[in-house]
Design an enzyme around this catalytic site. Structure first.
Site, PDB file in Angstrom:
ATOM      1  N   TYR A   1     -12.826  -0.759  -6.412  1.00 24.67           N
ATOM      2  CA  TYR A   1     -12.734   0.681  -6.170  1.00 24.67           C
ATOM      3  C   TYR A   1     -11.272   1.092  -6.052  1.00 24.67           C
ATOM      4  CZ  TYR A   1     -11.426  -0.037  -1.300  1.00 24.67           C
ATOM      5  OH  TYR A   1     -10.739  -0.384  -0.157  1.00 24.67           O
TER       6      TYR A   1
ATOM      7  N   GLU B   1     -10.250  -9.723  14.093  1.00 27.90           N
ATOM      8  CA  GLU B   1     -10.683  -8.364  14.402  1.00 27.90           C
ATOM      9  C   GLU B   1     -11.775  -8.313  15.460  1.00 27.90           C
ATOM     10  OE1 GLU B   1      -9.917  -6.186  10.102  1.00 27.90           O
ATOM     11  OE2 GLU B   1     -11.713  -5.742  11.262  1.00 27.90           O
TER      12      GLU B   1
ATOM     13  N   CYS C   1     -13.014  -6.034   6.962  1.00 24.07           N
ATOM     14  CA  CYS C   1     -12.454  -6.187   5.626  1.00 24.07           C
ATOM     15  C   CYS C   1     -11.145  -6.947   5.753  1.00 24.07           C
ATOM     16  CB  CYS C   1     -12.175  -4.823   4.983  1.00 24.07           C
ATOM     17  SG  CYS C   1     -13.646  -3.817   4.732  1.00 24.07           S
TER      18      CYS C   1
ATOM     19  N   TRP D   1     -14.932   2.766   0.759  1.00 26.79           N
ATOM     20  CA  TRP D   1     -15.541   1.564   0.200  1.00 26.79           C
ATOM     21  C   TRP D   1     -16.963   1.364   0.719  1.00 26.79           C
ATOM     22  CZ3 TRP D   1     -11.157   1.802   3.184  1.00 26.79           C
ATOM     23  CH2 TRP D   1     -11.216   1.283   4.483  1.00 26.79           C
TER      24      TRP D   1
ATOM     25  N   GLU E   1      -5.688   2.932  -1.899  1.00 27.22           N
ATOM     26  CA  GLU E   1      -6.285   1.610  -1.774  1.00 27.22           C
ATOM     27  C   GLU E   1      -6.880   1.270  -3.131  1.00 27.22           C
ATOM     28  OE1 GLU E   1      -6.639  -0.436   1.669  1.00 27.22           O
ATOM     29  OE2 GLU E   1      -6.063  -1.335  -0.223  1.00 27.22           O
TER      30      GLU E   1
ATOM     31  N   HIS F   1      -5.348  -5.404  -6.290  1.00 25.38           N
ATOM     32  CA  HIS F   1      -5.167  -6.669  -5.576  1.00 25.38           C
ATOM     33  C   HIS F   1      -6.501  -7.138  -5.000  1.00 25.38           C
ATOM     34  CE1 HIS F   1      -4.568  -3.440  -2.610  1.00 25.38           C
ATOM     35  NE2 HIS F   1      -5.078  -4.271  -1.724  1.00 25.38           N
TER      36      HIS F   1
ATOM     37  N   HIS G   1       0.840  -1.203   0.000  1.00 27.50           N
ATOM     38  CA  HIS G   1       0.000   0.000   0.000  1.00 27.50           C
ATOM     39  C   HIS G   1       0.876   1.254   0.000  1.00 27.50           C
ATOM     40  CE1 HIS G   1      -2.780  -3.112   1.576  1.00 27.50           C
ATOM     41  NE2 HIS G   1      -3.665  -2.448   0.842  1.00 27.50           N
TER      42      HIS G   1
ATOM     43  N   HIS H   1      -7.846  -9.334   3.250  1.00 24.85           N
ATOM     44  CA  HIS H   1      -7.257  -9.785   2.002  1.00 24.85           C
ATOM     45  C   HIS H   1      -7.033 -11.298   2.058  1.00 24.85           C
ATOM     46  CE1 HIS H   1      -5.921  -5.612   2.733  1.00 24.85           C
ATOM     47  NE2 HIS H   1      -6.052  -5.454   1.423  1.00 24.85           N
TER      48      HIS H   1
ATOM     49  N   GLU I   1      -8.562  -2.015  -4.960  1.00 25.67           N
ATOM     50  CA  GLU I   1      -8.958  -3.389  -4.654  1.00 25.67           C
ATOM     51  C   GLU I   1     -10.056  -3.922  -5.555  1.00 25.67           C
ATOM     52  OE1 GLU I   1     -10.043  -3.206  -0.522  1.00 25.67           O
ATOM     53  OE2 GLU I   1      -7.980  -3.514   0.143  1.00 25.67           O
TER      54      GLU I   1
END
Length: 574
Positions: free
Chosen positions: A118, A101, A81, A175, A128, A46, A39, A83, A130
């Site tokens: 976005y 989280e 959120c 997002w 960002e 990604h 980032h 990855h 993604e």
């Protein structure tokens, strides 16, 4: 879900370091990169995912990103959120991140927006970028949040979240601000609650409150909360734009107290007040059949926020024109700026400096008010500009009438309606009604109610300006007399007072005024029955306002709210 579809495959072997999957524009995996370094200002596209989590009551979980986060710290967003790692199944990645989280598990997991993507740039310059499928699911567990990831959370109704995101997208992650409206179009696929609840991110948790109904007491509070959130977001945007335009370095003379104009404006707007104009907007909307939580309600919130900002413009400029030293129990803006000039040993006249800064602050408030309405429907924008013109016409008439020592009843009533009653009561009502697409009969009924209540409001202002208690009004008692303002009280006094009191009326507002004149006039006007006549007029106007609602084609909830507001307006003490 099909196993082959669910599992993303890459040629990159699983790695002990946390990596993200890089993809081509068509979504094909092309490699991997360490999450800790990918980032930057040129982040490549990604894979990622977003999850919206619902509880057994159909409420959706929103979380506030920890203030320690490098990007978008402190904003509200969806449940979590993350990855997927190279070779990791989407659902496995989602469950892993949810446990990390929030300490939760998920059931009934479904991918709702498979093609969402976005690109957004944080204030720090980090990008960002993604390809981010959006999932929904249910949970029944108890949250165990990671403080490095989540600082607050709230369970809210889906309609409340939609309303808040549309009204104040800046408060939410970029997002989420894009995803929520798209998800709302897929509402039939969401496990949402069927009843209204509390509004937005207001604390660690949020649950439906009371049984006042979606447009009753809870409804007006939802509107006021949304107005406050929108103002906060708009003022944050203003501060950022201002910092890009203003000369570098600390602002001269104002740097310590009160600070530069955007921060000062924010302090004054967040200081609140009665929020009467937003309330009138709300009840005009509800009375005409509008429902909080709908897209039309967003227009009400925006109009109400603009009215609050316009009101601040009017107060700041009015204090300069009237040379009023106090507002809401604090020194007026021009007084604060003048004091800053003196303490900083500024060049020139501190009085002129203070007035100039106050004019600029008022202009800034007016500019922001106009910006707030620029996205409203054309019919509301046209009405807004007429409201602005009417307010300025009233202020001009007030100034010229006072200078000419006008004592005729028609002039006093006209100024009161233009300057106070209309833009506080009648026009906010009509803006709310326009947002609800009110029919002509509904607007006519609200106009009759608003006209009479507006007169009562203006005359109560007159009473408070002469006999009000300084500790509750925030302005010196008798200020209107001291300035010789042409109010209804002034007109009636000119007709009835004689002798020493009449002479005092000729002196106030001039260089010949004496310190004892105000107290003398307060007593003489009361003795002459002027105060009682004003009180009788107020009571009569309230009765007429209430009568205008009888049999009107308005909602029951709206009428109940309007009746309560009328009594509060008529008998207020500040």
């Amino acid at each position: 879900m099909n196993t082959e579809t669910d599992r993303q495959r890459t040629t990159v072997r699983a790695s002990p370091v946390d990596e993200v999957v890089l993809v081509a524009e068509d979504g094909t995996p092309v490699g991997a990169a360490p999450k800790a370094t990918v980032h930057t200002a040129t982040t490549p596209l990604h894979q990622a995912f977003s999850l919206y989590l619902f509880d057994e009551r159909g409420r959706v979980l929103i979380t506030r990103r920890a203030l320690s986060k490098l990007t978008w710290p402190g904003v509200w967003t969806n449940a979590c959120c993350g990855h997927p790692r190279p070779g990791e199944a989407w659902e496995d990645a989602l469950r892993r991140r949810l446990d990390e989280e929030l300490g939760l598990d998920v059931t009934d997991l479904e991918m709702v927006l498979p093609d969402f993507r976005y690109r957004a740039v944080d204030a720090s310059g980090v990008v960002e970028h993604e390809l981010c499928p959006v999932y929904v699911g249910r949970t029944t567990g108890e949250l165990r949040t990671d403080p490095d990831e989540v600082s607050q959370h709230a369970w809210v109704t889906w309609s409340d979240l939609v309303t808040a995101v549309r009204a104040t997208p800046e408060v939410y992650s970029p997002w989420a601000a894009l995803q929520v409206p798209r998800l709302d179009a897929e509402r039939c696929r969401l496990p949402v609650a069927s009843v209204g609840g509390s509004a937005g991110p207001i604390g660690d948790t949020a649950t439906p409150t009371g049984d006042a109904g979606p447009t009753g007491t809870t409804g007006v509070q939802r509107t006021l909360t949304a107005v406050q959130d929108l103002l906060r977001a708009e003022l944050g945007r203003l501060a950022r734009t201002w910092s890009e335009l203003a000369p570098e370095g600390e602002v001269d003379l104002l740097r310590d107290e009160p600070g530069d104009l955007p921060g000062w404006l924010r302090t004054l707007l967040e200081g609140g007040g009665k929020r009467l104009r937003p309330q009138m907007c709300h009840w005009g909307f509800v009375a005409a059949g509008g429902r909080p939580g709908t897209r039309r309600h967003d227009d009400v919130v925006r109009a109400a926020a603009a009215l609050e900002t316009l009101h601040l413009f009017a107060l700041v400029h009015d204090d300069v024109m009237d040379q009023s030293g106090e507002r809401r129990g604090h020194p007026a803006v021009h007084v604060v700026a003048g004091d800053a000039h003196r303490s900083g040993q500024g060049h020139g006249d501190p009085l002129r400096f203070g007035e100039n800064i106050a004019i600029l602050l008022g202009d800034l408030a007016h500019s922001e008010a106009d910006r707030l309405v620029h996205t409203l429907p054309a019919v509301m924008r046209d009405y807004w500009f007429e409201l602005n013109l009417e307010l300025i016409v009233g202020q001009r008439a007030d100034l010229t009438g006072a200078a000419a020592r006008r004592t005729d009843l028609a002039h006093a009533e006209s100024v009161a309606a233009l300057k106070s009653g209309s833009y506080t009561i009648e026009r906010p009502l009509q803006l709310g009604a326009l947002a609800a697409h009110a029919d002509p009969d509904q607007r006519a009924a609200l106009a009759r109610y608003g006209w009479h209540l507006g007169r009562a409001f203006a005359w109560r202002d007159d009473v408070l300006g002469v006999w009000g208690d300084h500790t509750t009004t925030g302005k010196p008692s008798g200020d209107d007399l001291r300035e010789g303002k042409t109010t209804l009280i002034w007109v009636l006094g000119a007709q009835r007072l004689t002798g020493e009191a009449a002479e005092a009326m000729h002196r106030v507002g001039t260089a010949q005024a004496r310190p004892e004149d105000v107290g003398l006039l307060q007593h003489a006007l009361d003795e002459a029955g002027v105060r009682q006549e004003i009180e009788d007029r107020i009571a009569a106007e309230i009765e007429e306002a209430e009568t205008a609602l009888v049999g009107a084609p308005l909602t029951t909830e709206g009428v109940a709210g309007l009746l309560a507001v009328a009594r509060a307006v008529a008998w207020r003490t500040s």
